[in-house]
Motif scaffolding. Structure first.
Motif, PDB file in Angstrom:
ATOM      1  N   VAL A   1       6.885 -11.884  15.669  1.00 35.72           N
ATOM      2  CA  VAL A   1       7.088 -11.778  14.222  1.00 35.72           C
ATOM      3  C   VAL A   1       5.839 -12.241  13.474  1.00 35.72           C
ATOM      4  N   GLN A   2       5.263 -13.380  13.898  1.00 34.99           N
ATOM      5  CA  GLN A   2       4.044 -13.877  13.262  1.00 34.99           C
ATOM      6  C   GLN A   2       2.901 -12.883  13.413  1.00 34.99           C
ATOM      7  N   ASP A   3       2.748 -12.345  14.619  1.00 37.07           N
ATOM      8  CA  ASP A   3       1.671 -11.389  14.874  1.00 37.07           C
ATOM      9  C   ASP A   3       1.790 -10.165  13.976  1.00 37.07           C
ATOM     10  N   LYS A   4       3.013  -9.662  13.806  1.00 35.53           N
ATOM     11  CA  LYS A   4       3.210  -8.496  12.951  1.00 35.53           C
ATOM     12  C   LYS A   4       2.852  -8.799  11.505  1.00 35.53           C
ATOM     13  N   MET A   5       3.304  -9.956  11.011  1.00 32.81           N
ATOM     14  CA  MET A   5       3.036 -10.306   9.621  1.00 32.81           C
ATOM     15  C   MET A   5       1.534 -10.466   9.357  1.00 32.81           C
ATOM     16  N   VAL A   6       0.853 -11.164  10.251  1.00 31.61           N
ATOM     17  CA  VAL A   6      -0.585 -11.370  10.079  1.00 31.61           C
ATOM     18  C   VAL A   6      -1.329 -10.043  10.218  1.00 31.61           C
ATOM     19  N   SER A   7      -0.873  -9.189  11.134  1.00 35.29           N
ATOM     20  CA  SER A   7      -1.505  -7.880  11.322  1.00 35.29           C
ATOM     21  C   SER A   7      -1.374  -7.015  10.080  1.00 35.29           C
ATOM     22  N   VAL A   8      -0.195  -7.059   9.442  1.00 37.43           N
ATOM     23  CA  VAL A   8      -0.007  -6.327   8.186  1.00 37.43           C
ATOM     24  C   VAL A   8      -1.001  -6.829   7.148  1.00 37.43           C
ATOM     25  N   PHE A   9      -1.236  -8.140   7.138  1.00 36.68           N
ATOM     26  CA  PHE A   9      -2.141  -8.732   6.154  1.00 36.68           C
ATOM     27  C   PHE A   9      -3.565  -8.231   6.346  1.00 36.68           C
ATOM     28  N   TYR A  10      -4.086  -8.279   7.590  1.00 34.72           N
ATOM     29  CA  TYR A  10      -5.502  -7.953   7.746  1.00 34.72           C
ATOM     30  C   TYR A  10      -5.778  -6.482   8.022  1.00 34.72           C
ATOM     31  N   THR A  11      -4.756  -5.694   8.371  1.00 39.75           N
ATOM     32  CA  THR A  11      -5.002  -4.263   8.571  1.00 39.75           C
ATOM     33  C   THR A  11      -4.567  -3.407   7.393  1.00 39.75           C
ATOM     34  N   ILE A  12      -3.747  -3.950   6.477  1.00 46.49           N
ATOM     35  CA  ILE A  12      -3.251  -3.149   5.354  1.00 46.49           C
ATOM     36  C   ILE A  12      -3.557  -3.821   4.013  1.00 46.49           C
ATOM     37  N   LEU A  13      -3.161  -5.096   3.861  1.00 53.42           N
ATOM     38  CA  LEU A  13      -3.328  -5.764   2.569  1.00 53.42           C
ATOM     39  C   LEU A  13      -4.799  -6.028   2.230  1.00 53.42           C
ATOM     40  N   ILE A  14      -5.566  -6.573   3.175  1.00 52.76           N
ATOM     41  CA  ILE A  14      -6.970  -6.883   2.900  1.00 52.76           C
ATOM     42  C   ILE A  14      -7.766  -5.618   2.567  1.00 52.76           C
ATOM     43  N   PRO A  15      -7.617  -4.501   3.324  1.00 54.62           N
ATOM     44  CA  PRO A  15      -8.322  -3.275   2.924  1.00 54.62           C
ATOM     45  C   PRO A  15      -7.949  -2.781   1.524  1.00 54.62           C
ATOM     46  N   MET A  16      -6.737  -3.094   1.058  1.00 55.82           N
ATOM     47  CA  MET A  16      -6.374  -2.722  -0.312  1.00 55.82           C
ATOM     48  C   MET A  16      -7.026  -3.670  -1.324  1.00 55.82           C
ATOM     49  N   LEU A  17      -7.062  -4.973  -0.988  1.00 58.63           N
ATOM     50  CA  LEU A  17      -7.565  -5.974  -1.931  1.00 58.63           C
ATOM     51  C   LEU A  17      -9.081  -5.921  -2.089  1.00 58.63           C
ATOM     52  N   ASN A  18      -9.808  -5.580  -1.023  1.00 56.05           N
ATOM     53  CA  ASN A  18     -11.271  -5.609  -1.075  1.00 56.05           C
ATOM     54  C   ASN A  18     -11.856  -4.778  -2.224  1.00 56.05           C
ATOM     55  N   PRO A  19     -11.516  -3.468  -2.321  1.00 56.13           N
ATOM     56  CA  PRO A  19     -12.098  -2.705  -3.442  1.00 56.13           C
ATOM     57  C   PRO A  19     -11.634  -3.196  -4.801  1.00 56.13           C
ATOM     58  N   LEU A  20     -10.403  -3.715  -4.887  1.00 54.48           N
ATOM     59  CA  LEU A  20      -9.914  -4.241  -6.162  1.00 54.48           C
ATOM     60  C   LEU A  20     -10.695  -5.483  -6.568  1.00 54.48           C
ATOM     61  N   ILE A  21     -10.935  -6.374  -5.607  1.00 56.20           N
ATOM     62  CA  ILE A  21     -11.680  -7.607  -5.896  1.00 56.20           C
ATOM     63  C   ILE A  21     -13.102  -7.285  -6.361  1.00 56.20           C
ATOM     64  N   TYR A  22     -13.764  -6.364  -5.642  1.00 55.90           N
ATOM     65  CA  TYR A  22     -15.154  -6.060  -5.979  1.00 55.90           C
ATOM     66  C   TYR A  22     -15.280  -5.209  -7.242  1.00 55.90           C
ATOM     67  N   SER A  23     -14.319  -4.333  -7.495  1.00 56.54           N
ATOM     68  CA  SER A  23     -14.426  -3.462  -8.667  1.00 56.54           C
ATOM     69  C   SER A  23     -14.007  -4.174  -9.949  1.00 56.54           C
ATOM     70  N   LEU A  24     -12.916  -4.943  -9.897  1.00 62.48           N
ATOM     71  CA  LEU A  24     -12.422  -5.604 -11.101  1.00 62.48           C
ATOM     72  C   LEU A  24     -13.353  -6.712 -11.576  1.00 62.48           C
ATOM     73  N   ARG A  25     -14.100  -7.312 -10.661  1.00 61.05           N
ATOM     74  CA  ARG A  25     -14.961  -8.436 -11.004  1.00 61.05           C
ATOM     75  C   ARG A  25     -16.434  -8.030 -11.091  1.00 61.05           C
ATOM     76  N   ASN A  26     -16.705  -6.709 -11.074  1.00 61.30           N
ATOM     77  CA  ASN A  26     -18.083  -6.244 -11.036  1.00 61.30           C
ATOM     78  C   ASN A  26     -18.350  -5.280 -12.189  1.00 61.30           C
ATOM     79  N   LYS A  27     -19.220  -5.670 -13.112  1.00 58.93           N
ATOM     80  CA  LYS A  27     -19.498  -4.851 -14.287  1.00 58.93           C
ATOM     81  C   LYS A  27     -20.188  -3.543 -13.922  1.00 58.93           C
ATOM     82  N   GLU A  28     -21.077  -3.579 -12.918  1.00 55.81           N
ATOM     83  CA  GLU A  28     -21.799  -2.371 -12.532  1.00 55.81           C
ATOM     84  C   GLU A  28     -20.865  -1.315 -11.955  1.00 55.81           C
TER      85      GLU A  28
END
Length: 316
Positions: A269-296
């Motif tokens: 159960v732990q492995d699945k939850m952590v895997s969802v985080f780094y294979t699905i959630l982080i790839p979604m958050l990365n462009p949002l973090i860099y685009s929303l906080r980047n004026k260029e």
């Protein structure tokens, strides 16, 4: 390879992460929505950086490589998981399993080194601005990005060869939604303890060494930012660096939790939850973090939208 004929012919069964209860059905479509955002966000980031000449700098080139890696990572796991869930099939062939292991290990390893290169880039830009164009020439920047891909791919090949060198003579059911090699090793009837020790050492190298570069780079960056006379320059430096540190914290935190632990201490159960985080959630958050906080990036995005709207007016 010491494979039983039955396993070789029939592959494996992915037990998945969702059943067909109303709650799990909702969570499945939520994952699909997150996948769609990650897919569009990362592909848009790569396209935007490629098309806008003002973003043709080392920092944004490295950011495009990160988005490309995230794009490939979500496409490695989610489509197969969605197909199995919607079709009712839980089967994955041996070749399909090996392909998943290779790509997700390679991409995770490549991101480890790329994040260290991005930290080094910020260190040179802030601490040695006059020599930035010399230290981060396009050839050098491309070479460091290429080495990130090569080192990650080498790790992927090693893991695939090692994982499929063991015999799997018992259950073929993988308690996961994709072929993750620690979950696969649990099914082996061979002694995998030596490989687990080697894997632990590899994880130390793949995670701790880049983290050491990141810490050393940002220690120098923080000192330089503190002594900056310009408040605007200090704010810009903190904004850029905080975005990167946010991604680093999420990524390496999940990686350390996932791969430093021995197989005997793992919970499906732990492995699945952590895997969802780094294979699905982080790839979604990365462009949002860099685009929303980047004026260029915001400027380039608005410019592209403006061109699209003006094109529509002309055609109408």
């Amino acid at each position: 390879m010491a494979w039983e004929n039955q396993t070789f012919n029939s592959g494996f069964i992915l037990l998945g992460i969702f059943n067909h209860s109303p709650t799990h059905t909702f969570l499945f479509f939520l994952v699909l929505a997150i996948f769609s955002v990650a897919f569009m966000g990362n592909s848009a980031m790569v396209l935007l950086i490629y098309l806008d000449t003002q973003l043709h700098t080392p920092m944004y080139f490295l950011l495009s490589q990160l988005s490309l890696m995230d794009f490939m990572l979500i496409c490695t796991t989610v489509p197969k998981m969605a197909f199995n869930y919607l079709s009712g099939s839980k089967f994955i062939s041996m070749a399909g399993c090996a392909t998943q292991i290779f790509f997700y290990v390679s991409l995770l390893g490549s991101e480890c080194f790329l994040l260290a290169v991005m930290a080094y880039d910020r260190y040179i830009a802030i601490c040695h601005p006059l020599r930035y164009t010399n230290f981060m020439r396009p050839q050098i920047c491309g070479l460091m990005a290429a080495f990130s891909w090569i080192l990650g791919s080498t790790d992927g090949i090693i893991n695939v060869v090692a994982t499929f060198s063991f015999s799997y003579c018992g259950s073929r059911e993988i308690a996961h939604f994709f072929c993750e090699f620690p979950s696969l090793l649990i099914l082996s009837c061979s002694d995998t303890s030596i490989f687990e020790k080697v894997l632990f050492i590899c994880c130390i190298v793949m995670i701790v060494f880049p983290v050491a570069i990141i810490i050393a780079s940002y220690a120098q960056v923080i000192l330089a930012v503190i002594h900056m006379g310009s408040g605007e320059g200090r704010h810009k430096a903190f904004t850029t660096c905080s975005s990167h540190l946010m991604v680093v914290g999420m990524y390496y935190g999940a990686g350390l939790f996932m791969y430093i632990r021995p197989t005997s201490d793992r919970s499906p159960v732990q492995d699945k939850m952590v895997s969802v985080f780094y294979t699905i959630l982080i790839p979604m958050l990365n462009p949002l973090i860099y685009s929303l906080r980047n004026k260029e990036v915001n400027r380039a995005f608005k410019k592209m939208l403006g061109k699209g709207k003006s094109g529509e007016r002309v055609t109408s």
